[in-house]
Design a protein around this motif. Structure first.
Motif, PDB file in Angstrom:
ATOM      1  N   LYS A  84       0.793  -1.082  -0.047  1.00 11.56           N
ATOM      2  CA  LYS A  84       0.068  -0.104   0.215  1.00 11.56           C
ATOM      3  C   LYS A  84       0.836   1.227  -0.146  1.00 11.56           C
ATOM      4  O   LYS A  84       0.386   2.322  -0.571  1.00 11.56           O
ATOM      5  CB  LYS A  84      -1.040  -0.005   1.048  1.00 11.56           C
ATOM      6  CG  LYS A  84      -2.272  -1.089   1.009  1.00 11.56           C
ATOM      7  CD  LYS A  84      -3.233  -0.423   2.108  1.00 11.56           C
ATOM      8  CE  LYS A  84      -4.464  -1.285   1.746  1.00 11.56           C
ATOM      9  NZ  LYS A  84      -5.583  -0.957   2.552  1.00 11.56           N
ATOM     10  N   ASN A 115      -8.351   6.940  13.463  1.00 15.95           N
ATOM     11  CA  ASN A 115      -8.321   5.580  13.087  1.00 15.95           C
ATOM     12  C   ASN A 115      -7.157   4.730  13.337  1.00 15.95           C
ATOM     13  O   ASN A 115      -5.922   5.265  13.673  1.00 15.95           O
ATOM     14  CB  ASN A 115      -8.519   5.429  11.443  1.00 15.95           C
ATOM     15  CG  ASN A 115      -9.765   6.035  10.817  1.00 15.95           C
ATOM     16  OD1 ASN A 115     -10.631   5.762  11.513  1.00 15.95           O
ATOM     17  ND2 ASN A 115      -9.510   6.683   9.740  1.00 15.95           N
ATOM     18  N   GLN A 116      -7.261   3.330  13.359  1.00 21.88           N
ATOM     19  CA  GLN A 116      -6.344   2.473  13.748  1.00 21.88           C
ATOM     20  C   GLN A 116      -5.770   1.812  12.526  1.00 21.88           C
ATOM     21  O   GLN A 116      -5.766   0.451  12.241  1.00 21.88           O
ATOM     22  CB  GLN A 116      -6.890   1.523  14.760  1.00 21.88           C
ATOM     23  CG  GLN A 116      -6.973   2.075  16.029  1.00 21.88           C
ATOM     24  CD  GLN A 116      -8.474   2.899  16.225  1.00 21.88           C
ATOM     25  OE1 GLN A 116      -9.329   2.239  15.781  1.00 21.88           O
ATOM     26  NE2 GLN A 116      -8.298   4.046  16.654  1.00 21.88           N
ATOM     27  N   THR A 117      -5.255   2.753  11.573  1.00 24.72           N
ATOM     28  CA  THR A 117      -4.639   2.140  10.188  1.00 24.72           C
ATOM     29  C   THR A 117      -3.453   1.573  10.286  1.00 24.72           C
ATOM     30  O   THR A 117      -2.422   2.168  11.004  1.00 24.72           O
ATOM     31  CB  THR A 117      -4.556   3.542   9.338  1.00 24.72           C
ATOM     32  OG1 THR A 117      -5.779   4.204   9.406  1.00 24.72           O
ATOM     33  CG2 THR A 117      -4.211   3.226   7.934  1.00 24.72           C
ATOM     34  N   GLU A 151      -5.878  -3.268  17.176  1.00 24.34           N
ATOM     35  CA  GLU A 151      -6.980  -3.106  16.549  1.00 24.34           C
ATOM     36  C   GLU A 151      -8.422  -2.185  16.910  1.00 24.34           C
ATOM     37  O   GLU A 151      -8.571  -1.542  16.199  1.00 24.34           O
ATOM     38  CB  GLU A 151      -7.583  -4.612  16.521  1.00 24.34           C
ATOM     39  CG  GLU A 151      -9.018  -4.555  15.613  1.00 24.34           C
ATOM     40  CD  GLU A 151      -9.523  -6.013  15.719  1.00 24.34           C
ATOM     41  OE1 GLU A 151     -10.560  -5.870  15.733  1.00 24.34           O
ATOM     42  OE2 GLU A 151      -8.913  -7.239  15.651  1.00 24.34           O
ATOM     43  N   TYR A 160       2.117  -0.454  11.903  1.00 20.60           N
ATOM     44  CA  TYR A 160       1.434   0.916  12.303  1.00 20.60           C
ATOM     45  C   TYR A 160       2.454   2.036  12.445  1.00 20.60           C
ATOM     46  O   TYR A 160       3.723   1.857  12.936  1.00 20.60           O
ATOM     47  CB  TYR A 160       0.613   0.818  13.415  1.00 20.60           C
ATOM     48  CG  TYR A 160      -0.468  -0.407  13.416  1.00 20.60           C
ATOM     49  CD1 TYR A 160      -1.629  -0.048  13.185  1.00 20.60           C
ATOM     50  CD2 TYR A 160      -0.178  -1.648  13.940  1.00 20.60           C
ATOM     51  CE1 TYR A 160      -2.712  -1.067  13.287  1.00 20.60           C
ATOM     52  CE2 TYR A 160      -1.005  -2.834  13.812  1.00 20.60           C
ATOM     53  CZ  TYR A 160      -2.262  -2.387  13.832  1.00 20.60           C
ATOM     54  OH  TYR A 160      -3.281  -3.507  13.561  1.00 20.60           O
ATOM     55  N   TYR A 208      -0.753  -1.318   7.810  1.00 21.34           N
ATOM     56  CA  TYR A 208      -0.125  -1.519   6.619  1.00 21.34           C
ATOM     57  C   TYR A 208       0.409  -2.967   6.714  1.00 21.34           C
ATOM     58  O   TYR A 208       1.101  -3.290   7.535  1.00 21.34           O
ATOM     59  CB  TYR A 208       0.906  -0.522   6.328  1.00 21.34           C
ATOM     60  CG  TYR A 208       0.391   0.740   5.978  1.00 21.34           C
ATOM     61  CD1 TYR A 208      -0.018   1.234   4.683  1.00 21.34           C
ATOM     62  CD2 TYR A 208       0.396   1.697   7.012  1.00 21.34           C
ATOM     63  CE1 TYR A 208      -0.544   2.407   4.666  1.00 21.34           C
ATOM     64  CE2 TYR A 208      -0.110   3.059   6.886  1.00 21.34           C
ATOM     65  CZ  TYR A 208      -0.607   3.386   5.724  1.00 21.34           C
ATOM     66  OH  TYR A 208      -0.995   4.630   5.532  1.00 21.34           O
ATOM     67  N   LYS A 219       1.409  -6.887  10.549  1.00 19.94           N
ATOM     68  CA  LYS A 219       0.569  -5.562  10.479  1.00 19.94           C
ATOM     69  C   LYS A 219       1.426  -4.467  11.004  1.00 19.94           C
ATOM     70  O   LYS A 219       1.726  -4.749  12.261  1.00 19.94           O
ATOM     71  CB  LYS A 219      -1.015  -5.856  11.005  1.00 19.94           C
ATOM     72  CG  LYS A 219      -1.992  -4.731  10.762  1.00 19.94           C
ATOM     73  CD  LYS A 219      -2.508  -5.066   9.433  1.00 19.94           C
ATOM     74  CE  LYS A 219      -3.821  -4.056   9.414  1.00 19.94           C
ATOM     75  NZ  LYS A 219      -4.524  -4.406   8.090  1.00 19.94           N
ATOM     76  N   GLU A 262      -0.623   7.101   6.986  1.00 21.23           N
ATOM     77  CA  GLU A 262      -1.755   7.423   8.050  1.00 21.23           C
ATOM     78  C   GLU A 262      -1.265   6.913   9.254  1.00 21.23           C
ATOM     79  O   GLU A 262      -0.797   5.865   9.704  1.00 21.23           O
ATOM     80  CB  GLU A 262      -3.130   6.790   7.819  1.00 21.23           C
ATOM     81  CG  GLU A 262      -3.811   7.283   6.389  1.00 21.23           C
ATOM     82  CD  GLU A 262      -5.194   6.747   6.219  1.00 21.23           C
ATOM     83  OE1 GLU A 262      -6.080   6.476   7.237  1.00 21.23           O
ATOM     84  OE2 GLU A 262      -5.382   6.375   5.140  1.00 21.23           O
ATOM     85  N   THR A 263      -1.407   7.490  10.358  1.00 24.54           N
ATOM     86  CA  THR A 263      -0.920   7.154  11.616  1.00 24.54           C
ATOM     87  C   THR A 263      -2.112   6.426  12.438  1.00 24.54           C
ATOM     88  O   THR A 263      -3.174   6.524  12.185  1.00 24.54           O
ATOM     89  CB  THR A 263      -0.582   8.548  12.392  1.00 24.54           C
ATOM     90  OG1 THR A 263      -1.634   9.565  12.744  1.00 24.54           O
ATOM     91  CG2 THR A 263       0.715   9.065  11.981  1.00 24.54           C
ATOM     92  N   TRP A 264      -1.509   5.652  13.561  1.00 26.42           N
ATOM     93  CA  TRP A 264      -2.421   4.888  14.667  1.00 26.42           C
ATOM     94  C   TRP A 264      -2.543   5.962  15.445  1.00 26.42           C
ATOM     95  O   TRP A 264      -2.025   6.657  15.968  1.00 26.42           O
ATOM     96  CB  TRP A 264      -1.583   3.627  14.930  1.00 26.42           C
ATOM     97  CG  TRP A 264      -2.616   2.867  16.118  1.00 26.42           C
ATOM     98  CD1 TRP A 264      -3.268   1.739  15.646  1.00 26.42           C
ATOM     99  CD2 TRP A 264      -2.478   3.061  17.489  1.00 26.42           C
ATOM    100  NE1 TRP A 264      -3.649   1.325  16.903  1.00 26.42           N
ATOM    101  CE2 TRP A 264      -3.406   1.926  17.833  1.00 26.42           C
ATOM    102  CE3 TRP A 264      -2.014   4.028  18.265  1.00 26.42           C
ATOM    103  CZ2 TRP A 264      -3.628   1.946  19.358  1.00 26.42           C
ATOM    104  CZ3 TRP A 264      -2.056   4.153  19.638  1.00 26.42           C
ATOM    105  CH2 TRP A 264      -3.027   2.872  20.194  1.00 26.42           C
TER     106      TRP A 264
END
Length: 881
Positions: free
Chosen positions: A260, A300-302, A409, A325, A304, A323, A291-293
């Motif tokens: 991404k 958001n809890q984005t 999450e 962050y 990658y 995953k 995008e930050t967590w």
């Protein structure tokens, strides 16, 4: 040896999923044999698991939580048990250069035999053990773990420490626990606590497996994010550890990809024989949007998806996925204008955030019962109550991977204690060596999680030492201070800072933070309101008096007890137990005088239950303890919430409220807001309201009523305040005052309104005893905050308060049930209870000032309208008189 690579990309923390080619892994989870010390009892036992669970699964004991079984089954913990298994090796041994036997967790003291050869010993529940069995593994093998009772081991270690005593020796008698828990690296509360039973378990509590490999093997893979504010770019430090068995250097390449972020980079590496660490410093182009967590309620809890592939000589491919962050965390300790001392608050991604939440204890005495479903239920209840933080308390365990993955999450910030609690500890070399191995392992295991925002060295041990909780010999004080600094500052702190610079470390909780370090690692007053965090408990003074509470920088523990609901207690008790002063009720209360303290606090403002039916009186008393707890914690929490933006008398700037405690370990009175099994107490419904993103807080000071607007939003808010005066005898408000709009600054508490109480009473033409206030904030004529309330007198003195007849019509909409309520009179603390049907209401424990109200029920398991109708019981305050 460390291999350093610089890659032009970056990532952040996560949970790891390994797919390893070239290594054969054979799990030994499943059924083992469990044998008592004298061999008189032998039975199957599941791994992961413990002896208690094995006995229960075979029907040899009852539920250990039933009635007095914590005492009846004390013999289990005092015996020395053996775990054994025989198995065929599912691989051709001759084809593998090295074979390891790996235990992710052994509980706790054991000697391990593989094919009758002693390969090692264990004495720390929190360490991963790996044993080389290459030379002794055969086609058919046996493993035996000979456990020693944790109780007897702790006693032996204490006795061997002859230079000076390390208190406390034993828990208070009311806890019915075991002694010398501070001498064993085991879950400290398993020897008992003031909210939990004594079940010092034995067993293999985590995964166990055999791993065979050639050339080299990936031992672990971890990483953590860094943000370079000067260059305005992200960095990620990746650390991979290899066990290289090849006598020749192993060459190859590593490829890291984050699809991404349109990133894929490949670099060459070379590994020499032995234990080798590969460090990758990964960067990402600052022009790529990342995008930050964010914590729950703040964004958001984005995350990658990232893959890392090692392609090595000999056709060996080792791949991991994670995953990842991005987030930054800062603990801000700086001077505050108008106040001595330093601030103590967290900035996440550069934004100051008020930590709203609670304290987490182990979810069960038997960890094999803590499934993913149990964790998700409890942690979902955290965010459903508008919380954004949990403190993982230092007397429990480092939680399982799934716990931290769920926190990632769900956006739950984690304050992680190291596992030392309410005691002094030895600092001999053997103990320190074990702790050092524990700390290094746990930091590596956990640092990839963005949810963890701080490490704390222990729970309350600095306060215990410096405030002389244990009445120690003054001649030994320097020795105890030296041991304390050695353990937490010179060992744990240095290891944490060496292994993880992505988040702050404090030596204790409570602590004065930077001031404690300036004083050499211990402070003369660790519970100061001018520094760090504080713990505060007061069960004697009236909890409705906000002046009792400390105007501190951060309050990481505070609370009041209540009893769990009858439906929860009923599962572990008999009819003889169902009274407030029964032998069972006294046995379940592990806090000295706790049952009396609850009634003492209740009597300030409520009439005690008056039913002549013993069972009805018991249920009513349970209800009243929950009302009292909820109202006490509400009052205290709202005081901290409104103190965030002001300094009064040199005190204030409060930026955290973590009440004690979130969850229960068994069915008993405690400070928890979630009962064992997850049922919401009244306090948890109150928390859902008082932790709302926008909240009006009302209080009195010298007969003047004040309202603050408290915001956790990231932007300023224009809001209208509505204050209503109600009489207890009518469902129609006497008057309604609408004021504003006001500008409520982002992340602040702003004074909105103050008025002498007599003027408000004049508006409604009533008296303190006959009226109650409600108030809320709205934007563009829409209700935006919960409706709050303020009692003008104690409910026990209320004039005109009638007994309300409340009916409920239940309908179903999809998986949700709609409860349409109708009341005949104003009803305080309306409580909807559907017994043991698992689920939660959208609201509960509320003040019902209107004739009708709609509440939703969210079931956690399938149920029906009929079941809900049969189980529903509605209680309000006057029903207990």
């Amino acid at each position: 040896m460390r291999v350093h690579l610089l890659l032009l990309l970056t990532m952040c923390s996560a949970v790891l999923v390994a797919s390893v080619a070239g290594t054969r892994s054979y799990s030994l989870r499943g059924e083992w044999r469990v044998r008592s010390g004298n061999g008189s009892l032998e039975l199957p036992g599941m791994v992961p698991g413990c002896v208690h669970s094995a006995l229960l699964q075979q029907g040899l004991i009852q539920d250990p939580y039933y009635r007095f079984n914590d005492l009846n089954y004390r013999w289990i913990s005092l015996d020395n048990w053996t775990y054994s298994i025989e198995f065929k090796t599912p691989l051709n041994i001759s084809k593998w250069q090295k074979v390891n036997l790996i235990f992710e967790g052994v509980d706790t003291v054991s000697s391990i035999l593989f094919n009758n050869v002693t390969i090692g010993k264990t004495d720390n529940m929190f360490i991963r053990y790996s044993f080389d069995i290459t030379s002794i593994i055969r086609d058919v093998n046996s493993i035996e773990l000979h456990f020693q009772s944790a109780v007897s081991y702790a006693a032996q270690q204490s006795k061997a420490h002859t230079r000076y005593e390390v208190p406390p020796n034993c828990p208070p008698p009311v806890q019915k626990g075991e002694c010398h828990v501070n001498f064993i690296r085991k879950e400290q509360c398993s020897f008992s606590w003031d909210w939990g039973p004594s079940f010092p378990t034995q067993g293999i509590w985590k995964d166990v497996r055999i791993e065979a490999f050639n050339i080299c093997h990936l031992n672990y893979f971890t990483f953590s994010p860094k943000y370079d504010s000067t260059a305005q770019e992200w960095n990620l430090e990746i650390e991979s550890s290899f066990d290289v068995v090849s006598s020749k250097p192993v060459g190859g390449r590593v490829t890291i990809a984050i699809p991404k972020l349109q990133t894929e980079q490949t670099y060459n590496i070379e590994l020499q024989h032995g234990e080798r660490i590969v460090e990758l410093v990964v960067k990402i182009n600052k022009n790529i949007a990342v995008e930050t967590w964010w914590p729950h309620g703040h964004g958001n809890q984005t995350g990658y998806n990232m893959t890392i592939l090692f392609e090595l000589d000999g056709g060996l491919n080792i791949e991991n996925s994670a995953k990842v962050y991005f987030r930054t965390v800062e603990l801000v300790e700086e001077p505050i204008k108008g106040s001595p001392g330093l601030s103590f608050y967290f900035r996440i991604n550069g934004f100051p955030i008020f930590l709203k939440g609670s304290n987490w204890i182990p979810a069960d005495s038997f960890q094999d019962r803590v499934t993913s479903d149990v964790l998700r239920l409890l942690l979902q209840s955290v965010v459903d109550a508008n919380m954004n933080a949990l403190r993982v308390w230092g007397g429990g365990i480092y939680e399982q991977d799934e716990f931290y993955a769920l926190c990632d999450e769900l956006g739950i910030m984690v304050w992680q204690d190291f596992l030392f609690a309410s005691a002094l500890y030895p600092a001999d070399q053997r103990f320190l060596d074990s702790v050092r191995t524990e700390v290094v392992h746990q930091v590596r295991r956990l640092k990839s999680h963005p949810s963890i925002i701080i490490w704390s060295g222990n729970n309350e041990n600095e306060a215990a030492l410096m405030m002389d909780w244990f009445l120690i010999n003054p001649l030994h004080l320097k020795i105890y201070i030296k041991d304390y600094v050695t353990l937490y500052v010179k060992n744990i702190r240095e290891l944490v800072l060496a292994g993880d610079t992505s988040r702050p470390f404090i030596p204790s909780s409570p602590t004065n933070g930077a001031q404690t370090m300036a004083e050499g690692g211990v402070s003369h007053n660790p519970n100061s309101n001018h520094y760090g965090d504080v713990h505060f408990y007061n069960y004697i003074c009236d909890c409705w008096n906000w002046m009792v509470f400390p105007k501190a920088r951060f309050v990481s523990e505070y609370g009041y007890q209540s009893w769990p609901s009858f439906s929860t207690l009923e599962k572990v008790s008999s009819k003889n137990d169902w009274s407030y002063n029964s032998k069972f009720s006294l046995h379940r209360q592990h806090h000295k005088g706790g049952n009396k303290e609850m009634l003492h606090q209740a009597k300030f403002h409520f009439k005690l239950p008056q039913s002549t039916d013993p069972l009805r009186k018991f249920k009513d008393t349970i209800y009243l303890t929950q009302v009292t707890q909820a109202q006490c914690v509400k009052t205290e929490t709202e005081f901290y919430l409104r103190s965030r933006s002001e300094i009064v008398g040199g005190k204030g700037h409060s930026m955290g409220a973590l009440y004690w405690q979130l969850n229960d370990i068994w069915q008993a009175p405690s400070w928890a807001s979630l009962e064992y099994g997850g049922k919401w107490k009244m306090l948890h419904y109150f928390a859902q309201r008082f932790f709302a993103p926008l909240l009006p807080v009302g209080f009195e000071d010298r007969d003047v009523f004040h309202v603050y607007g408290v915001s956790d939003l990231h932007t300023d808010c224009n809001a209208t305040l509505t204050v209503r005066v109600h009489t207890w005898s009518s469902l129609e408000p006497l008057c309604s005052l609408v004021m504003g709009p006001f500008v409520i600054k982002a992340g602040q508490a702003v004074p909105l309104y103050k008025e002498p109480v007599r003027k408000l009473l004049g508006c409604g033409n009533c008296t303190r005893k006959s009226c109650v206030l409600s108030f809320y904030l709205s934007t563009e004529r829409k209700l935006f905050s919960p409706t709050n309330y303020h009692f003008l007198s104690s409910p026990k003195d209320a004039v005109g308060l009638l007994k309300a007849q409340i009916t409920a019509n239940i309908t179903q909409q999809g998986d949700t049930f709609v409860f349409d309520l109708e009341t005949s009179a104003v009803a305080p603390f309306v409580w909807l209870d559907v017994g043991s049907i698992p689920g939660r209401f959208s609201d509960n424990g509320f003040l019902m000032t209107e004739k009708t109200r709609t509440v939703l029920f969210y079931p956690w398991k399938p149920t029906s309208k009929r079941e809900l109708e049969q189980s529903l019981h509605v209680t309000s305050l006057t029903d207990i008189y």
